[in-house]
Design a protein around this motif. Structure first.
Motif, mmCIF file in Angstrom:
data_model
loop_
_atom_site.group_PDB
_atom_site.id
_atom_site.type_symbol
_atom_site.label_atom_id
_atom_site.label_comp_id
_atom_site.label_asym_id
_atom_site.label_seq_id
_atom_site.Cartn_x
_atom_site.Cartn_y
_atom_site.Cartn_z
ATOM 1 N N ILE A 1 0.827 -1.207 0.000
ATOM 2 C CA ILE A 1 0.000 0.000 0.000
ATOM 3 C C ILE A 1 0.863 1.259 0.000
ATOM 4 N N LYS A 2 1.965 1.248 0.753
ATOM 5 C CA LYS A 2 2.822 2.441 0.796
ATOM 6 C C LYS A 2 3.415 2.752 -0.577
ATOM 7 N N ILE B 1 1.926 1.999 -3.451
ATOM 8 C CA ILE B 1 0.807 2.545 -4.223
ATOM 9 C C ILE B 1 0.591 4.011 -3.867
ATOM 10 N N ASP B 2 0.651 4.316 -2.584
ATOM 11 C CA ASP B 2 0.449 5.700 -2.151
ATOM 12 C C ASP B 2 1.518 6.624 -2.720
ATOM 13 N N GLU B 3 2.739 6.121 -2.858
ATOM 14 C CA GLU B 3 3.790 6.943 -3.462
ATOM 15 C C GLU B 3 3.416 7.349 -4.887
ATOM 16 N N ILE C 1 0.391 7.547 -6.175
ATOM 17 C CA ILE C 1 -0.744 8.473 -6.127
ATOM 18 C C ILE C 1 -0.286 9.857 -5.688
ATOM 19 N N ASP C 2 0.544 9.914 -4.673
ATOM 20 C CA ASP C 2 1.009 11.209 -4.153
ATOM 21 C C ASP C 2 1.826 11.971 -5.189
ATOM 22 N N LYS D 1 -4.024 6.851 -9.637
ATOM 23 C CA LYS D 1 -3.973 5.569 -8.939
ATOM 24 C C LYS D 1 -3.834 4.409 -9.917
ATOM 25 N N GLU E 1 -8.168 -1.342 2.240
ATOM 26 C CA GLU E 1 -7.210 -0.284 1.915
ATOM 27 C C GLU E 1 -7.116 -0.071 0.405
ATOM 28 N N HIS E 2 -7.136 -1.151 -0.341
ATOM 29 C CA HIS E 2 -7.136 -1.026 -1.799
ATOM 30 C C HIS E 2 -8.415 -0.340 -2.284
ATOM 31 N N ASP F 1 -10.455 1.600 -0.705
ATOM 32 C CA ASP F 1 -10.508 3.010 -0.313
ATOM 33 C C ASP F 1 -9.788 3.889 -1.334
ATOM 34 N N ARG F 2 -8.806 3.321 -2.017
ATOM 35 C CA ARG F 2 -8.032 4.059 -3.012
ATOM 36 C C ARG F 2 -8.557 3.826 -4.430
#
Length: 257
Positions: A140-141, A143-145, A147-148, A153, A173-174, A176-177
């Motif tokens: 997840i971290k 993936i967040d990188e 997106i950020d 996404k 968590e997936h 939610d994104r």
């Protein structure tokens, strides 16, 4: 065979049941994909590093199934960062298609390469060379990188999955994104002789492999079983004739380690 699909951005639909081709090469890959298409699969999963894109493409071309009826996924090797366009061109040629439905980063690249590779894949999508882009084996971290840094996404994260790996928090968590979870190795991660599975399979008159596949589908998780045995390929496709109850789903959920 009618299999439910999950929507992706851009009006794209991804069948929840696909046919995986990892570790199947040469004529065996060609014949397995032909068998899968004949059995009713309309979702094929391959990758550059599998070394079988040409066989998958030839099987699709020879099958007579219209290209627009088959969802095709392939993957970009992380160690070829900076060569995205060359790899994509080779995949398109090998698969004998003008566009790929889903292109994934196969695994997390070395430090500093993930975001540039993701930008290159987004550019290919925006140019219409691929219809959707995603990742595989990402946390997840990671993936967040993406997106950020880009505001975009991944459509999908393909990860090892099965009842023993079931993690509702990770699925949440997936979701939610807005990222679809796709599971590979559904049988390698599962004890198909587990008494919970055998009891449920007996109640529905099916084998335990189909119970596992049906469990994925009812959770809305894409699953890509693989086989080179015609009978098993056909049998695994027959997951539309029964429905697991809420209690049966809960029993299988509890198989997680």
């Amino acid at each position: 065979m009618t299999i439910a699909s999950v929507p992706l951005d851009g009006g794209l639909s991804m069948p929840l049941l696909g046919f995986g081709t990892w570790q199947i090469e040469g004529q065996a890959a060609y014949e397995a994909v032909r068998e899968a298409l004949e059995a009713g699969y309309r979702h094929l999963d391959t990758a550059t590093v599998y070394g079988n894109e040409a066989e998958v493409g030839r099987a699709l071309a020879d099958s007579g199934v219209p290209r627009d009826e088959v969802f095709v996924t392939t993957k970009m090797p992380a160690h070829q960062a900076g060569q995205e366009r060359e790899v994509l061109a080779a995949s398109l040629e090998a698969l004998r298609v003008s566009t790929i439905d889903l292109w994934l980063i196969h695994w997390q690249p070395s430090a500093g390469h993930s975001v540039p590779m993701w930008r290159a894949m987004l550019a290919a999508r925006d140019e219409g060379l691929v219809r959707a882009v995603g990742v595989s084996n990402y946390d997840i971290k990671d993936i967040d990188e993406l997106i950020d840094e880009t505001g975009q996404k991944p459509a999908v994260n393909q990860i090892k999955w099965g009842p023993s790996l079931y993690d509702p928090a990770l699925v949440a968590e997936h979701r939610d994104r807005g990222v679809v979870v796709e599971g590979y190795s559904p049988f390698k991660t599962t004890n198909l002789k587990d008494p919970v599975l055998t009891r449920i399979a007996s109640a529905h008159g099916v084998d335990t492999a189909r119970v596992v596949l049906r469990w994925h589908i009812q959770h809305g998780i894409v699953v890509i079983p693989k086989s080179v045995t015609p009978e098993r390929i056909s049998r695994n496709a027959q997951v539309g004739g029964f429905v697991l109850s809420e209690d049966e789903m809960a029993q299988i959920d509890k198989l997680r380690r």
